[in-house]
Design a protein around this motif. Sequence first.
Motif, PDB file in Angstrom:
ATOM      1  N   TYR A  35      28.121 -42.920  58.814  1.00  0.00           N
ATOM      2  CA  TYR A  35      29.311 -42.987  59.648  1.00  0.00           C
ATOM      3  C   TYR A  35      29.297 -44.276  60.456  1.00  0.00           C
ATOM      4  N   PRO A  43      33.151 -41.072  65.329  1.00  0.00           N
ATOM      5  CA  PRO A  43      32.574 -41.602  64.088  1.00  0.00           C
ATOM      6  C   PRO A  43      33.557 -41.482  62.922  1.00  0.00           C
ATOM      7  N   PHE A  45      33.745 -41.474  58.695  1.00  0.00           N
ATOM      8  CA  PHE A  45      32.944 -41.230  57.498  1.00  0.00           C
ATOM      9  C   PHE A  45      32.999 -42.423  56.556  1.00  0.00           C
ATOM     10  N   GLN A  48      28.878 -40.300  51.477  1.00  0.00           N
ATOM     11  CA  GLN A  48      27.913 -39.223  51.371  1.00  0.00           C
ATOM     12  C   GLN A  48      27.175 -39.357  50.053  1.00  0.00           C
ATOM     13  N   GLN A  97      24.991 -30.185  49.635  1.00  0.00           N
ATOM     14  CA  GLN A  97      26.139 -31.075  49.543  1.00  0.00           C
ATOM     15  C   GLN A  97      27.293 -30.592  50.390  1.00  0.00           C
ATOM     16  N   ALA A  99      29.357 -28.640  53.537  1.00  0.00           N
ATOM     17  CA  ALA A  99      29.407 -28.975  54.967  1.00  0.00           C
ATOM     18  C   ALA A  99      28.495 -28.081  55.793  1.00  0.00           C
ATOM     19  N   GLN A 102      25.090 -30.864  59.900  1.00  0.00           N
ATOM     20  CA  GLN A 102      24.479 -32.165  59.716  1.00  0.00           C
ATOM     21  C   GLN A 102      23.687 -32.528  60.962  1.00  0.00           C
TER      22      GLN A 102
ATOM     23  N   TYR B  33      35.747 -26.497  57.572  1.00  0.00           N
ATOM     24  CA  TYR B  33      34.753 -26.216  58.601  1.00  0.00           C
ATOM     25  C   TYR B  33      35.103 -27.004  59.859  1.00  0.00           C
ATOM     26  N   PHE B  35      33.644 -28.219  63.737  1.00  0.00           N
ATOM     27  CA  PHE B  35      32.396 -28.497  64.430  1.00  0.00           C
ATOM     28  C   PHE B  35      32.679 -29.006  65.848  1.00  0.00           C
ATOM     29  N   SER B  95      35.770 -30.710  58.576  1.00  0.00           N
ATOM     30  CA  SER B  95      35.211 -31.125  57.302  1.00  0.00           C
ATOM     31  C   SER B  95      35.781 -30.291  56.172  1.00  0.00           C
ATOM     32  N   ASP B  96      36.054 -30.970  55.045  1.00  0.00           N
ATOM     33  CA  ASP B  96      36.449 -30.222  53.861  1.00  0.00           C
ATOM     34  C   ASP B  96      35.192 -29.843  53.083  1.00  0.00           C
ATOM     35  N   TYR B  97      35.372 -29.296  51.909  1.00  0.00           N
ATOM     36  CA  TYR B  97      34.229 -28.815  51.128  1.00  0.00           C
ATOM     37  C   TYR B  97      33.304 -29.947  50.727  1.00  0.00           C
ATOM     38  N   ASN B  98      33.857 -31.145  50.579  1.00  0.00           N
ATOM     39  CA  ASN B  98      33.046 -32.272  50.123  1.00  0.00           C
ATOM     40  C   ASN B  98      32.369 -33.024  51.259  1.00  0.00           C
ATOM     41  N   ASN B  99      32.355 -32.458  52.438  1.00  0.00           N
ATOM     42  CA  ASN B  99      31.628 -33.070  53.544  1.00  0.00           C
ATOM     43  C   ASN B  99      32.288 -34.319  54.096  1.00  0.00           C
ATOM     44  N   ASP B 100      33.553 -34.572  53.761  1.00  0.00           N
ATOM     45  CA  ASP B 100      34.289 -35.661  54.370  1.00  0.00           C
ATOM     46  C   ASP B 100      34.680 -35.196  55.765  1.00  0.00           C
ATOM     47  N   MET B 101      33.900 -35.602  56.737  1.00  0.00           N
ATOM     48  CA  MET B 101      34.071 -35.094  58.090  1.00  0.00           C
ATOM     49  C   MET B 101      34.928 -36.036  58.911  1.00  0.00           C
ATOM     50  N   PHE B 103      36.340 -36.860  62.643  1.00  0.00           N
ATOM     51  CA  PHE B 103      36.092 -36.611  64.060  1.00  0.00           C
ATOM     52  C   PHE B 103      37.328 -36.916  64.893  1.00  0.00           C
TER      53      PHE B 103
END
Lengths: 113, 113
Positions: A35, A43, A45, A48, A97, A99, A102, B33, B35, B95-101, B103
């Motif tokens: 990030y 932050p 992204f 990944q 992989q 979410a 982290q 998700y 956070f 975050s979506d399923y692919n961890n593209d978070m 903020f």
Amino acid sequence: DAGVTQSPTHLIKTRGQHVTLRCSPISGHKSVSWYQQVLGQGPQFIFQYYEKEERGRGNFPDRFSARQFPNYSSELNVNALLLGDSALYLCASSYGQEAYEQYFGPGTRLTVT
Amino acid sequence: AQKVTQAQTEISVVEKEDVTLDCVYETRDTTYYLFWYKQPPSGELVFLIRRNSFDEQNEISGRYSWNFQKSTSSFNFTITASQVVDSAVYFCALSDYNNDMRFGAGTRLTVKP
């Protein structure tokens, strides 16, 4: 157990130069995300990596690249540095992989002059 | 596109006051998700909570509580009886399923003695 570690802590580079930032995930974690956090913002992204393959990419130019090694550590490379690349670069690791939670490292503060 | 809005840029309270940090999100995904992270002056992001889109139960952890409401796309964070050590920047993330978070821009909380 050691947390996520990043090196170096601080870095000063000149415009046009290249930089390599390093990240070691928590032991047992297979996913590393990068990030960029510009001062005063959240932050953003960048990448990944999971099991040494790129699994996600944010909206960053091709000057940004990364890779993950067999021991799951990772490098972020930035070519042709611009003043706007000055930021805190955060690495986060997670087991899978998806979410999951982290865990973030302390970051590398990059200053481009 | 996914988006997180933290409308409160800065909040200042006196110790022992309760404070609520707002978070509104946008997503087209049905599985996602949410956070909350804390970023103290040291810079390292500290994980506070993760919620998936199918779990709307509110959660309480000590002085911290979270209110997730899908009907209003909000995931608000309340600190009860705030303390000086709670002073930090707090980030809400999606975050979506692919961890593209993604903020939010963060809310700077200052707790005065």
